[in-house]
Design an enzyme around this catalytic site. Structure first.
Site, short mmCIF file in Angstrom:
data_model
loop_
_atom_site.label_atom_id
_atom_site.label_comp_id
_atom_site.label_asym_id
_atom_site.label_seq_id
_atom_site.Cartn_x
_atom_site.Cartn_y
_atom_site.Cartn_z
N SER A 66 0.84 -1.18 0.00
CA SER A 66 0.00 0.00 0.00
C SER A 66 0.88 1.24 0.00
CB SER A 66 -0.90 0.02 1.24
OG SER A 66 -1.59 1.25 1.36
N TYR A 110 -2.24 -0.32 10.24
CA TYR A 110 -2.24 -0.67 8.81
C TYR A 110 -0.94 -0.22 8.16
CZ TYR A 110 -3.93 -1.13 4.01
OH TYR A 110 -4.07 -1.49 2.67
#
Length: 289
Positions: A157, A170
């Site tokens: 990501s 995250y």
């Protein structure tokens, strides 16, 4: 768009009849990959949490493949090494080999501040980070032993690179995936006889199961299908970092944000200076130039 023939000519691992294992395959980017690869003639192993969603995904992929025997659904919690080991056994027992491993399973639920919710932090890291490690540990030795062309794609990501405030757990998990995949690529390059390449998929804003509070695709988001089309073209080019744009962020914008992030270290600015009151104006000017 890169054609299937061009993709399969450049990437023998994606040849018709070969086998792709995709975790997180019941929705989003994983399901888009399964559908596209099934249309190219690959056999598909879909791994995800068991239930109706996985069953429905497998049926939809089998419809595209035109053969239910070409698709295997395996209920798998990637946070548990023994379940990923079982996934490996089922994939090899069913199809005899694996040429593409896509470690894509992930969750985005925010466990909160660094000093809160230890169990939720651990659960997110166990899936997003350890799930990738479990996949590599379980599949790569057999893929190496086969001696055939192979691909490993780990889903990272942009948040693992620029680490914006909002969901620290995250960010940590995806930063780990980035570092792990870089090291994996180096290890495979230096493994005698290896014919396997590792790649880091870095999606932009994508409408998936992780897109919270959005029953319909936001205008700024790409679809999972767009991400997979971009990924396949990047694999043909040989890109390690598969940095996807979206309908809001262009590649030049992403490059500047990433350059600023690494510049925090080089310039000895405060951590996450992009959001620091003393540096926000400088960042805005940097982006405009």
């Amino acid at each position: 768009m890169t054609t299937d023939a061009e993709i399969q000519s450049a990437l023998p691992a994606l040849g018709s009849g070969n086998v792709a294992v995709i975790t997180g395959g019941a929705s989003g980017i994983g399901l888009a990959a399964a559908r596209r690869l099934a249309a190219m003639g690959l056999k598909i192993v879909l791994a995800d949490i068991g239930g109706a969603r996985l069953d429905e995904a497998a049926q939809s992929v089998a419809t595209i493949a035109g053969d239910s025997a070409a698709v295997l659904a395996v209920a798998t919690d990637v946070s548990k090494a023994e379940e990923v080991d079982r996934l490996t056994e089922k994939a090899f027992d069913a199809f005899g080999g694996v040429s593409l491993l896509m470690n894509n399973a992930g969750v985005g639920n925010n466990p909160g501040k660094p000093w809160e919710n230890r169990d939720a932090w651990k659960r997110l890291l166990d899936i997003n980070f350890w799930g990738v490690i479990h996949g590599v540990e379980a599949f790569v030795p057999r893929m190496l032993a086969a001696g055939k062309p192979g691909l490993i794609v780990n889903t990272g990501s942009k948040q693992g690179i620029t680490t914006p405030p909002g969901n620290l757990a995250y960010n940590v998990s995806k930063s780990g995936v980035k570092s792990f995949t870089e090291g994996l690529a180096h290890a495979l390059r230096n493994e005698p006889g290896a014919n396997i390449a590792a790649h880091l998929l870095i999606p932009g804003f994508t409408f998936t199961g992780l897109t919270e509070g959005a029953p319909e695709k936001p205008a700024g988001a790409w679809t999972g299908e767009q991400v997979i089309d971009f990924m396949l073209a990047a694999l043909v080019r040989g890109d390690f970092y598969i940095l996807c744009p979206d309908n809001e962020a262009t590649r030049p914008m992403d490059e500047k944000r990433m350059a600023w992030a690494i510049g925090d270290i080089i310039e000895n600015r405060p951590a996450l200076s992009r959001w620091h009151p003393d540096h926000k104006d400088a960042f805005a000017a940097f982006m405009e130039n």
